[in-house]
Design a protein around this motif. Structure first.
Motif, PDB file in Angstrom:
ATOM      1  N   ALA A 375      16.969  40.336  47.785  1.00 50.89           N
ATOM      2  CA  ALA A 375      16.709  40.566  49.200  1.00 50.89           C
ATOM      3  C   ALA A 375      15.410  41.336  49.370  1.00 50.89           C
ATOM      4  O   ALA A 375      14.958  42.039  48.462  1.00 50.89           O
ATOM      5  CB  ALA A 375      17.869  41.335  49.844  1.00 50.89           C
ATOM      6  N   VAL A 376      14.814  41.191  50.550  1.00 51.99           N
ATOM      7  CA  VAL A 376      13.589  41.914  50.896  1.00 51.99           C
ATOM      8  C   VAL A 376      13.844  42.721  52.160  1.00 51.99           C
ATOM      9  O   VAL A 376      14.366  42.195  53.150  1.00 51.99           O
ATOM     10  CB  VAL A 376      12.404  40.949  51.116  1.00 51.99           C
ATOM     11  CG1 VAL A 376      11.196  41.698  51.662  1.00 51.99           C
ATOM     12  CG2 VAL A 376      12.037  40.251  49.814  1.00 51.99           C
ATOM     13  N   CYS A 377      13.466  43.992  52.104  1.00 53.46           N
ATOM     14  CA  CYS A 377      13.552  44.875  53.273  1.00 53.46           C
ATOM     15  C   CYS A 377      12.141  45.108  53.795  1.00 53.46           C
ATOM     16  O   CYS A 377      11.276  45.586  53.052  1.00 53.46           O
ATOM     17  CB  CYS A 377      14.207  46.202  52.901  1.00 53.46           C
ATOM     18  SG  CYS A 377      14.076  47.468  54.196  1.00 53.46           S
ATOM     19  N   ASP A 378      11.906  44.762  55.056  1.00 52.21           N
ATOM     20  CA  ASP A 378      10.620  45.018  55.700  1.00 52.21           C
ATOM     21  C   ASP A 378      10.736  46.341  56.460  1.00 52.21           C
ATOM     22  O   ASP A 378      11.433  46.425  57.476  1.00 52.21           O
ATOM     23  CB  ASP A 378      10.264  43.884  56.666  1.00 52.21           C
ATOM     24  CG  ASP A 378       8.824  43.972  57.162  1.00 52.21           C
ATOM     25  OD1 ASP A 378       8.429  45.074  57.613  1.00 52.21           O
ATOM     26  OD2 ASP A 378       8.097  42.962  57.107  1.00 52.21           O
ATOM     27  N   LEU A 379      10.070  47.367  55.961  1.00 56.82           N
ATOM     28  CA  LEU A 379      10.199  48.694  56.562  1.00 56.82           C
ATOM     29  C   LEU A 379       9.565  48.775  57.939  1.00 56.82           C
ATOM     30  O   LEU A 379       9.935  49.629  58.753  1.00 56.82           O
ATOM     31  CB  LEU A 379       9.555  49.738  55.638  1.00 56.82           C
ATOM     32  CG  LEU A 379      10.190  49.884  54.259  1.00 56.82           C
ATOM     33  CD1 LEU A 379       9.379  50.845  53.408  1.00 56.82           C
ATOM     34  CD2 LEU A 379      11.630  50.357  54.369  1.00 56.82           C
TER      35      LEU A 379
END
Length: 413
Positions: A375-379
Motif C-alpha cells: 500500500a501507499v500512503c500519500d501524506l
C-alpha cells in the motif's frame, strides 16, 4: 503584406491529405530537425523505462542513448518518479514497481543478489539512483540497478564489525553521483560510526558517539535490568536479544537538519535512536507504546523528516498509523492513519510492516503467514491506496520489503 502576397503564402502551406483532401496544415518541426544538443535534451525528459527502447528506433536514437552528452542531459532533470526494488524472502528476485506507470517490471540488469552461490547478497540502503548491497562476508557493493554498473567497496577492516552489533546502514548521494555510506555499531550506550566516502574511495576513521547532554531517555532506557520485548519481523513477541529479519535488519534513515546529518534507527527493544553525526552525539526517543505491547514498527524519511509507521492492535481491531516526533515537546504526534476498513483485516494476523518513504509518500509492505499486501500512503492528500498484486507466470509474488531509488541511467558508482 499585400492580400495577393498573403494568399500566395497561404497556398504554399497547403498539402494533400489522403483522408481529408486539401487542408491547411502548418509546417511543424520534427525531432529529426533538431540539432543534436536539443534532440538529446528532449529525449532526456522521457520516462526512464523508455530509455531501454531508444536503441531500437533508429541509428540516431541509438547513438544518442549511448552518448555521454545524453547522460549529462539526463542528469539535469531535477527528479524522476521513484522505482521500488522489491525484496523477496529468498532474495533472488529482480522486480521493481514503477510508480510513474503504476506497474510491475523485471529489471533488465538484475542487481547482484546471488551472483555467487557461496555469497548471499542483499540490499541494505538506497539513495538517488544507487542501491547498496551487503554480502554475507560483510563487504559492500554499490549498484545502479538500471544500468547494471556496480562497484565492490574496499573491505572494512574493523574489529568491532565482528564484536559489536551493526545497528544501522544508511546511504546519501550528492551532486555528480558522489555518495556516502554510514554504519552505526555498538550496544547502547556505547555507539560509534564509520563512513565510506566515494570521493576519496575509502572508509574513514571510526568515530565514537556520546549520549546527548540534555537527553532524559534514561527514564526509559532499554539497558536496565528489566527484560523488554518487541514484535519481531516474523510477527512474534521476543526478547530484545533477538535480531530482526535480514531484509530490514538495519532499518534506518538519514536526514539533514540545519546542516547536521542525523541517522535514526530502531534499537533492539523497539525505541527510536537519533544519532547526530555532526555533533557526534545520540539520544533515545520515548516509546510510542509500552514495551510489553505487540506491534510492528519501522522508520522512514519523507521530505527530509524522520517518521515512524506503527501497526498495533487495540479494542479488537488493527491500526496502522504514521507518527512525527516533536523535538520541542518531547512527544509524538499522529499525522496519518490507515482507514479502519483497510487495517481491520490485519487484526490477529501477527502482521509485519516494512516501509520506505519518498517525498510525500510512504510505500508499505504488510506481511503475515495469511496475507501479503502493498500500500501507499500519500501524506499530502491523506489517501491510502492498495497496489495491485504482482503476478509472474500466473504465480502471485510475495515481497518482504522494498527500497526506493530514482531510475537514473547517468548515476555512476
Amino acid at each position: 503584406m499585400g492580400l495577393d502576397n498573403w494568399q500566395s503564402k497561404r497556398t504554399s502551406l497547403k498539402r494533400k491529405s489522403p483522408e481529408n483532401g486539401d487542408s491547411l496544415i502548418s509546417n511543424s518541426s520534427s525531432l529529426d530537425d533538431l540539432n543534436e544538443d536539443l534532440f538529446e535534451r528532449v529525449l532526456s525528459w522521457l520516462p526512464t523505462s523508455t530509455f531501454f527502447r531508444l536503441s531500437t528506433v533508429c541509428k540516431r536514437w541509438k547513438s544518442a542513448a549511448d552518448s555521454a552528452s545524453f547522460k549529462l542531459a539526463c542528469s539535469r532533470i531535477p527528479s524522476r518518479d521513484p522505482w521500488f526494488l522489491m525484496v523477496a524472502p529468498n532474495l533472488n528476485q529482480s522486480i521493481i514497481f514503477d510508480s510513474a506507470e503504476s506497474s510491475w517490471k523485471r529489471l533488465n540488469n538484475p542487481p547482484p543478489l546471488q551472483e555467487d552461490s557461496n555469497q548471499t547478497c542483499m540490499p541494505v540502503a538506497a539513495s538517488g539512483g544507487l542501491i547498496c548491497y551487503r554480502e554475507s562476508s560483510g563487504n559492500f557493493i554499490v549498484c545502479n540497478p538500471v544500468t547494471g554498473s556496480r562497484r565492490h567497496l574496499p573491505p572494512l577492516h574493523l574489529a568491532k564489525q565482528n564484536q559489536q552489533p551493526l545497528n544501522a546502514i544508511v546511504m546519501s548521494s550528492f551532486i555528480s553521483s558522489a555518495y556516502k555510506i554510514v554504519l552505526v555499531f555498538g550496544e547502547l550506550p556505547f555507539l560509534s560510526f564509520i563512513s565510506y566516502n566515494s570521493n576519496i574511495g575509502r572508509w574513514e576513521d571510526e568515530t565514537a558517539l556520546r549520549r546527548k547532554v540534555d537527553d532524559n531517555s534514561m527514564e526509559y532506557d532499554s539497558s536496565d535490568d528489566n527484560v523488554v520485548y518487541f514484535l519481531s519481523k516474523a510477527g512474534n513477541v521476543v526478547a530484545s536479544n533477538m535480531q530482526r529479519s535480514p531484509t530490514k535488519q538495519y532499518s534506518s534513515v538519514i536526514t539533514n537538519q540545519d546542516g547536521d546529518d542525523v541517522i535514526y534507527f530502531l534499537s533492539s527493544s523497539g525505541t527510536v535512536v537519533s544519532c547526530n553525526l555532526t555533533s557526534k552525539c545520540f539520544s533515545e526517543y520515548p516509546r510510542l507504546l509500552p514495551a510489553f505491547c505487540e506491534y510492528s514498527i519501522d522508520v522512514v524519511e519523507c521530505n527530509g523528516e524522520m517518521l515512524v509507521v506503527l501497526l498495533s492492535e487495540f479494542l479488537e481491531s488493527a491500526s496502522l498509523r504514521v507518527w512525527r516526533y516533536d523535538e520541542a515537546g518531547r512527544c509524538w504526534h499522529q499525522i496519518a492513519a490507515m482507514p479502519a476498513a483497510m487495517s481491520h483485516e490485519w487484526y490477529g494476523k501477527k502482521a509485519d510492516i516494512n516501509c520506505v518513504g519518498v517525498n510525500d509518500q510512504i510505500f508499505i509492505c504488510l506481511n503475515s503467514p495469511e496475507l501479503c499486501t502493498y500500500a501507499v500512503c500519500d501524506l499530502r492528500t491523506k489517501e491510502w491506496i492498495e497496489l495491485p498484486k504482482c503476478c509472474i507466470k500466473g504465480h502471485e509474488m510475495e515481497f518482504m520489503s522494498a527500497f526506493s531509488f530514482e531510475p537514473r541511467i547517468e548515476a555512476s558508482v
